[in-house]
Design a protein around this motif. Sequence first.
Motif, mmCIF file in Angstrom:
data_model
loop_
_atom_site.group_PDB
_atom_site.id
_atom_site.type_symbol
_atom_site.label_atom_id
_atom_site.label_comp_id
_atom_site.label_asym_id
_atom_site.label_seq_id
_atom_site.Cartn_x
_atom_site.Cartn_y
_atom_site.Cartn_z
ATOM 1 N N ILE A 55 -17.892 -0.644 7.348
ATOM 2 C CA ILE A 55 -16.490 -0.833 6.980
ATOM 3 C C ILE A 55 -15.547 -1.141 8.140
ATOM 4 N N HIS A 111 -9.582 6.757 0.916
ATOM 5 C CA HIS A 111 -10.125 5.769 1.839
ATOM 6 C C HIS A 111 -9.335 5.753 3.148
ATOM 7 N N HIS A 137 -5.565 1.806 0.731
ATOM 8 C CA HIS A 137 -4.959 1.673 2.055
ATOM 9 C C HIS A 137 -3.532 2.203 2.168
HETATM 10 FE FE LIG Z 1 -10.298 -0.080 4.249
#
Ligand SMILES: [Fe+2]
Length: 545
Positions: A126, A238, A309
Motif C-alpha cells: 500500500i 485506513h 483517507h
Molecule cells: Fe490509502
Amino acid sequence: MEALFGRNKEENPEPIKAEVQGEIPSWLQGILLRNGPGMHTIGESKYNHWFDGLALLHSFTFKNGEVYYRSKYLRSDTYTCNIEANRIVVSEFGTMAYPDPCKNIFAKAFCYLSHTIPEFTDNCLINIMRNGDDYYATSEVNFIRKINPQTLETLEKVDYTKYVAVNLATSHPHYDSAGNVLNMGTSIVDKGKTKYVIFKIPPSVPETEKKKKKSCLKYLEVMCAIPSRSLLHPSYYHSFGVTENYIVFIEQPFKLDILKLATAYIRGVNWASCLVFHKDDKSWIHLIDKKTKKEVSTKFYTDAMVVFHHVNAYEEDGHVVFDIISYTDNSLYQMFYLKNLNNEFQNHAKLTAIPVCKRFVVPLQCDKDAEVGSNLVKLPSTTATALKEKEGNVYCQPEILCEGIELPRINYDYNAKKYRYIFAAEVRWSPVPTKIVKFDTGTKKMLHWEEEHCWPAEPAFVTSPNAKEEDDGIILSSIVSSDPKKLPFLLILDAKTLKEVARATVNVEMHLDLHGLFITEKDLKTEQEKDLKTQQEKDLDTEHE
Ligand SMILES: [Fe+2]
Ligand SMILES: CC(C)=CCC/C(C)=C/C=C/C(C)=C/C=C/C(C)=C/C=C/C=C(C)/C=C/C=C(C)/C=C/C1=C(C)CCCC1(C)C
C-alpha cells in the motif's frame, strides 16, 4: 482496462533513463518512491481483488535535471512462497488461499480467543513509511518490510507484534516535526479485549544504545489505547488525523466481525467478507489529547459512513477541524474486485456512492449550560455544526467541501496546521482517476490537469526551496495511459497553477499504484554512509572512554 488493472507487470530493476520534455527544476533532487499491486496472476491462480496483488515498488530518481526510473517486486515471504509454488499459497484480504500458513490455526474453531497469532501475509503493497533513515513498505497487517529506497531491494521483515500488541496497523502513519512516526493499530486477539492502540516510533535510537545497532522499533512507545465499542466488532480504519494537540480517530460502523474472521478459512470465504457496513449505526469521533494521553470525554458522533483517507486536521479557536473523504456505502472495495475490472468495466465497476470531501468541526469546550439542540460550533468560516443532545452526546454534521476526489495529499509542512490546499485525483463513478485536482478549501475553487487517456496517480507535493506560501512547490504524479500506444510518464506540475512544468517519459509498462513519498537528496543515506555514521559514533564513544 484489463491490462491496466489485472495484467502482470514486468519489473525493471536497472535504472532506465527517461526522456525529459520541459525543464526539471534544478533544485529537485531525490527519489519519488511508490508502492502498489503489480501481479495478480501466479501460475494458474488469480487474486480476486486488485488490493491483493503482489507489491511492486517503483521509483523516479531526480538528479541534475535527469530522471531515472526503476521498479522491483517486493521480495516478501509471500512473493517467494507464491513464486516457488507457482500459485497463490498465502491468503490476502480479498483472496483465501489453500493450503495456507493460517490453516493450523483457523482450522480450530474460535481460536481467535487463544493467544496464537497466525503468520499473515507480508505482501506490503500500500504505502511507504519513513522511520529515521529507514524506509518500509507497508500494508495493514502486523508485518512491514524494510527496503532500500535507492535500489528497491527488500530487506528485513519487521513484525509489529514484537513491539506492540497489534494485529492490524495503518499504512498511513503521521510524522511530527521531530521525525517521530505516529501510527495506530488494532489489537483483536488480546484475551477478547479488542482495542485501538496509538503508538509512536522515534527516528533514532538513544545515544547510549547506538552501538548495539538496535532498531528504532525497540523504542516504540504506546501513547494510548481506546477500547473498541464492541469487542467482537472492531471498526476498520485506513488512516487517522492529527492536530497539534490531538489525534482524531473515527470509529466507523464499517466493522470486522471477529466471529466471521475466525471461521472464514473453514467456510471457504475471504477475509473481506467479514468486513460489514452497518448503515444505520453511528460513526463515533474520538479525540485523544497527546499530552494527557487521554480521550476527550464528550461523546461526539456523526452519521454512518465509510472513510479511507483523512486529508488533514487542525485546531482553530477551541475547535478541532478535520477533513476526510467519505462514502455512504462500501461500494469502493466492491468496485476493485478484478472480475469487475475487465473490458466491460464501465458496466460492472461502478460506485453507488461517490467520494465526498467533508469538513467536520468538533468543539473542544462543551459548555455545560448550553441548551439542548444548540450548535456548539462558533467558527464563522464553516457551515459544519455540532449539536448538543439530551444525553450529553454531540451530533456533528459536516460541511461538504467538494465531491469526486480521492487519494488526497497536502503540503505536509501544513499537516496538523490550518491549511488551504488539497491535491488529489478526480474520480467519479468508476475506478478511473481522470484528472489531478487542486482544491482551495478557502475559496472552494478547483484547478485541474488532464490529458486524453491519461490516468494520474496520487499527486505528491514537494516544497520548493525558500517557499513562503503553502503552494510554493511542485506536484509529482506518475501517469499511465489507457491507450496502448501512449507511453507512461512522470509529470511535474507547478503547484500554484497546476500547469505542466515538465514530463519524463519511460518506455516500460508501468503499473497503477496506490501511495508513496518523495525523499529529498539530503535525507538519502547510502548503506555505506549509514555504516560510516555508526562507525564515527563508535569512534567518538571510544574517545570518550
Ligand atoms: Fe490509502
Ligand atoms: C485506480 C486507482 C489507484 C485510483 C482510482 C481512484 C480511486 C477510486 C482511488 C481510491 C483509492 C482508495 C480509497 C484506496 C484504498 C486502498 C485500501 C483501502 C487498501 C487496503 C488494503 C488492505 C489490505 C491489503 C488488508 C489486508 C489485510 C489482511 C490480509 C488481514 C488479515 C486478517 C487475517 C488474516 C485474520 C485475522 C484478521 C485479519 C483481518 C487481521
